[in-house]
Design a protein around this motif. Structure first.
Motif, PDB file in Angstrom:
ATOM      1  N   ALA A 171      73.411  45.626 137.841  1.00  0.00           N
ATOM      2  CA  ALA A 171      73.363  46.997 137.337  1.00  0.00           C
ATOM      3  C   ALA A 171      72.576  47.919 138.259  1.00  0.00           C
ATOM      4  CB  ALA A 171      72.747  47.018 135.936  1.00  0.00           C
ATOM      5  N   LYS A 172      71.434  47.434 138.771  1.00  0.00           N
ATOM      6  CA  LYS A 172      70.556  48.295 139.565  1.00  0.00           C
ATOM      7  C   LYS A 172      69.537  47.425 140.278  1.00  0.00           C
ATOM      8  CE  LYS A 172      67.789  52.537 138.962  1.00  0.00           C
ATOM      9  NZ  LYS A 172      67.261  53.493 137.924  1.00  0.00           N
ATOM     10  N   THR A 173      69.115  47.874 141.460  1.00  0.00           N
ATOM     11  CA  THR A 173      68.051  47.174 142.169  1.00  0.00           C
ATOM     12  C   THR A 173      66.845  48.096 142.328  1.00  0.00           C
ATOM     13  OG1 THR A 173      68.660  47.825 144.428  1.00  0.00           O
ATOM     14  CG2 THR A 173      69.825  45.933 143.468  1.00  0.00           C
ATOM     15  N   PHE A 174      65.682  47.480 142.469  1.00  0.00           N
ATOM     16  CA  PHE A 174      64.434  48.213 142.655  1.00  0.00           C
ATOM     17  C   PHE A 174      63.676  47.619 143.840  1.00  0.00           C
ATOM     18  CE2 PHE A 174      65.512  48.912 138.279  1.00  0.00           C
ATOM     19  CZ  PHE A 174      65.016  50.167 137.953  1.00  0.00           C
ATOM     20  N   ALA A 175      63.040  48.485 144.610  1.00  0.00           N
ATOM     21  CA  ALA A 175      62.158  48.018 145.678  1.00  0.00           C
ATOM     22  C   ALA A 175      60.933  47.351 145.062  1.00  0.00           C
ATOM     23  CB  ALA A 175      61.738  49.186 146.562  1.00  0.00           C
ATOM     24  N   ALA A 176      60.298  46.475 145.829  1.00  0.00           N
ATOM     25  CA  ALA A 176      59.121  45.769 145.334  1.00  0.00           C
ATOM     26  C   ALA A 176      58.046  46.733 144.850  1.00  0.00           C
ATOM     27  CB  ALA A 176      58.576  44.852 146.432  1.00  0.00           C
ATOM     28  N   ALA A 177      57.893  47.854 145.536  1.00  0.00           N
ATOM     29  CA  ALA A 177      56.866  48.828 145.168  1.00  0.00           C
ATOM     30  C   ALA A 177      57.139  49.470 143.808  1.00  0.00           C
ATOM     31  CB  ALA A 177      56.753  49.902 146.246  1.00  0.00           C
ATOM     32  N   ASP A 178      58.375  49.382 143.343  1.00  0.00           N
ATOM     33  CA  ASP A 178      58.762  50.008 142.079  1.00  0.00           C
ATOM     34  C   ASP A 178      58.895  48.988 140.950  1.00  0.00           C
ATOM     35  OD1 ASP A 178      58.907  52.517 143.325  1.00  0.00           O
ATOM     36  OD2 ASP A 178      60.963  52.139 143.972  1.00  0.00           O
ATOM     37  N   ALA A 179      58.121  47.915 141.034  1.00  0.00           N
ATOM     38  CA  ALA A 179      58.258  46.829 140.064  1.00  0.00           C
ATOM     39  C   ALA A 179      58.010  47.300 138.638  1.00  0.00           C
ATOM     40  CB  ALA A 179      57.300  45.691 140.416  1.00  0.00           C
ATOM     41  N   ASN A 206      66.163  48.178 126.761  1.00  0.00           N
ATOM     42  CA  ASN A 206      67.312  47.493 126.144  1.00  0.00           C
ATOM     43  C   ASN A 206      68.609  48.275 126.310  1.00  0.00           C
ATOM     44  OD1 ASN A 206      65.835  45.243 125.216  1.00  0.00           O
ATOM     45  ND2 ASN A 206      65.211  46.340 123.373  1.00  0.00           N
ATOM     46  N   GLN A 207      68.674  49.102 127.338  1.00  0.00           N
ATOM     47  CA  GLN A 207      69.876  49.888 127.603  1.00  0.00           C
ATOM     48  C   GLN A 207      70.609  49.425 128.858  1.00  0.00           C
ATOM     49  OE1 GLN A 207      70.956  52.234 125.350  1.00  0.00           O
ATOM     50  NE2 GLN A 207      69.249  51.365 124.192  1.00  0.00           N
ATOM     51  N   VAL A 208      70.153  48.346 129.463  1.00  0.00           N
ATOM     52  CA  VAL A 208      70.743  47.871 130.714  1.00  0.00           C
ATOM     53  C   VAL A 208      71.996  47.053 130.421  1.00  0.00           C
ATOM     54  CG1 VAL A 208      70.376  46.473 132.782  1.00  0.00           C
ATOM     55  CG2 VAL A 208      68.492  47.817 131.843  1.00  0.00           C
ATOM     56  N   ALA A 209      73.086  47.369 131.097  1.00  0.00           N
ATOM     57  CA  ALA A 209      74.311  46.572 131.013  1.00  0.00           C
ATOM     58  C   ALA A 209      74.393  45.710 132.270  1.00  0.00           C
ATOM     59  CB  ALA A 209      75.541  47.471 130.902  1.00  0.00           C
ATOM     60  N   GLY A 210      74.177  44.409 132.111  1.00  0.00           N
ATOM     61  CA  GLY A 210      74.160  43.519 133.259  1.00  0.00           C
ATOM     62  C   GLY A 210      72.737  43.168 133.657  1.00  0.00           C
ATOM     63  N   LYS A 211      72.500  43.096 134.978  1.00  0.00           N
ATOM     64  CA  LYS A 211      71.238  42.573 135.497  1.00  0.00           C
ATOM     65  C   LYS A 211      70.512  43.587 136.374  1.00  0.00           C
ATOM     66  CE  LYS A 211      69.844  38.793 135.974  1.00  0.00           C
ATOM     67  NZ  LYS A 211      68.726  38.019 135.367  1.00  0.00           N
ATOM     68  N   LEU A 212      69.178  43.531 136.327  1.00  0.00           N
ATOM     69  CA  LEU A 212      68.311  44.256 137.244  1.00  0.00           C
ATOM     70  C   LEU A 212      67.714  43.258 138.233  1.00  0.00           C
ATOM     71  CD1 LEU A 212      66.309  46.591 134.810  1.00  0.00           C
ATOM     72  CD2 LEU A 212      68.429  47.092 136.042  1.00  0.00           C
ATOM     73  N   VAL A 213      67.563  43.700 139.479  1.00  0.00           N
ATOM     74  CA  VAL A 213      67.019  42.832 140.522  1.00  0.00           C
ATOM     75  C   VAL A 213      65.931  43.564 141.286  1.00  0.00           C
ATOM     76  CG1 VAL A 213      67.552  41.748 142.754  1.00  0.00           C
ATOM     77  CG2 VAL A 213      69.031  41.345 140.792  1.00  0.00           C
ATOM     78  N   LEU A 214      64.856  42.838 141.568  1.00  0.00           N
ATOM     79  CA  LEU A 214      63.749  43.363 142.357  1.00  0.00           C
ATOM     80  C   LEU A 214      63.917  42.871 143.789  1.00  0.00           C
ATOM     81  CD1 LEU A 214      61.091  44.983 141.873  1.00  0.00           C
ATOM     82  CD2 LEU A 214      59.936  42.773 141.632  1.00  0.00           C
ATOM     83  N   ARG A 215      63.989  43.804 144.722  1.00  0.00           N
ATOM     84  CA  ARG A 215      64.137  43.458 146.138  1.00  0.00           C
ATOM     85  C   ARG A 215      62.747  43.189 146.717  1.00  0.00           C
ATOM     86  NH1 ARG A 215      66.321  48.400 146.041  1.00  0.00           N
ATOM     87  NH2 ARG A 215      65.089  49.013 147.875  1.00  0.00           N
ATOM     88  N   ILE A 216      62.514  41.961 147.133  1.00  0.00           N
ATOM     89  CA  ILE A 216      61.207  41.551 147.638  1.00  0.00           C
ATOM     90  C   ILE A 216      61.103  41.775 149.149  1.00  0.00           C
ATOM     91  CG2 ILE A 216      59.518  39.684 147.750  1.00  0.00           C
ATOM     92  CD1 ILE A 216      60.190  40.511 144.904  1.00  0.00           C
TER      93      ILE A 216
END
Length: 320
Positions: free
Chosen positions: A287-295, A305-315
């Motif tokens: 669904a969306k990725t976030f930079a490590a700084a935006d954890a 609880n509004q996310v459809a699918g998965k969120l991923v943190l880019r390390i």
């Protein structure tokens, strides 16, 4: 190494010792880590890791093998994703080599970080514990979640029609696009699920408030797989109906399973499920990725609880 830890309801990066890579283990230089509800609970201090597991957040990750312990067939430089009891949201992690799988052909490392936990959970409960057979009807509560998204695709791939309960019309449309036959929104009466039942299997991360309804919706010899308690831990339902229908109620968690159980589960996934990613029949639903700084922003978004699918943190973006 830098690692993410929960502190008073928030997360912060801290310097932690690098783990030792022992016999039968591999060290992974982490590219990305998937977010799961278990991480939210641990951040809040409500879900401590199992004894002996890392207290660093993260139950799944992807990256590059940087060290191989004796007894493992992996090679330095291999692209892998891994199922973890903790430790994935760090610059590196050491894991039982049997708990890693190759990144499926055609997927990026960021996409691969979104698949181990949810596909392992869905496969374990639908097929290994639930014994799902082609043609049997499935109800998936929280169908647009990460586990729900994986379960819909697995049901479609293995020939079992499924229906969902979700929180909005947009999320229902999302589930139908993935392969669900239909479903209802929580704002409506969930009793309308009767129009689609009875169901042979219900995958339930809600518990509490849905318990009595689940029992009404299940078919004779139906299976009820309880995997979460989003709707509370206490319930009241008719045991006579449960007996008459010969319903099997199974409480199921994955994080606390032993090393051999997880190794067997990952081996089965590698054989039965992983080829379907290469064939394009399964998709990580990132669904969306976030930079490590935006954890913290990533965790806050999952908590809506509004996310459809998965969120991923880019390390480590240099590995992607």
């Amino acid at each position: 190494m830098k690692a993410l830890q929960g502190v008073e309801g928030r997360v912060e990066w801290a310097q932690r010792p690098s783990p030792v890579c022992d016999v039968g283990q591999i060290r992974i230089r982490v590219a990305a880590a998937g977010l799961n509800r278990a991480d939210l609970l641990q951040r809040a201090g409500l879900y401590p890791p199992p004894p002996g597991a890392s207290d660093i957040l993260g139950l799944e990750c992807s990256g590059i093998v940087s060290e191989v312990g004796a007894g493992s067939a992996w090679q330095v430089g291999d692209r892998v994703c891994a199922l973890l009891a903790g430790g994935g949201m760090a610059e590196e992690v050491v894991v039982d080599a049997r708990h890693a799988l190759p990144v499926p052909d055609g997927l990026s490392l960021v996409e691969a970080a979104a698949i181990p936990e949810v596909y392992a959970t869905a496969w374990l409960n639908l097929f290994q514990l639930g014994g799902l057979k082609p043609g049997e009807k499935v109800l998936l509560h929280a169908g647009a979640s990460g586990v729900g998204s994986a379960a819909i695709q697995l049901c479609k791939a293995f020939g079992s029609p499924c229906w969902v309960s979700v929180g909005s019309a947009e999320r229902l449309a999302y589930c139908e696009a993935l392969g669900a036959q239909g479903g209802v929104m929580r704002g409506e009466t969930l009793q309308s699920l009767r129009d689609f039942g009875p169901f042979d299997l219900i995958l339930d991360p809600v518990g509490g408030e849905y318990a009595a309804l689940n029992l009404q919706l299940l078919a004779l010899d139906g299976r009820w797989l309880l995997i979460g308690l989003m709707g509370g831990r206490e319930a009241s339902f008719d045991l006579g109906l449960m007996l008459a229908k010969r319903v099997q109620l199974t409480g199921s968690t994955l994080r606390s399973r032993d090393e051999q159980f997880k190794a067997d589960l990952l081996a089965d996934l590698g054989q039965q499920v992983w080829p379907l990613f290469t064939e394009g029949r399964l998709n990580p639903q990132l669904a969306k990725t976030f930079a490590a700084a935006d954890a913290n922003a990533a965790f806050d978004e999952l908590a809506t609880n509004q996310v459809a699918g998965k969120l991923v943190l880019r390390i480590d973006d240099s590995l992607s």
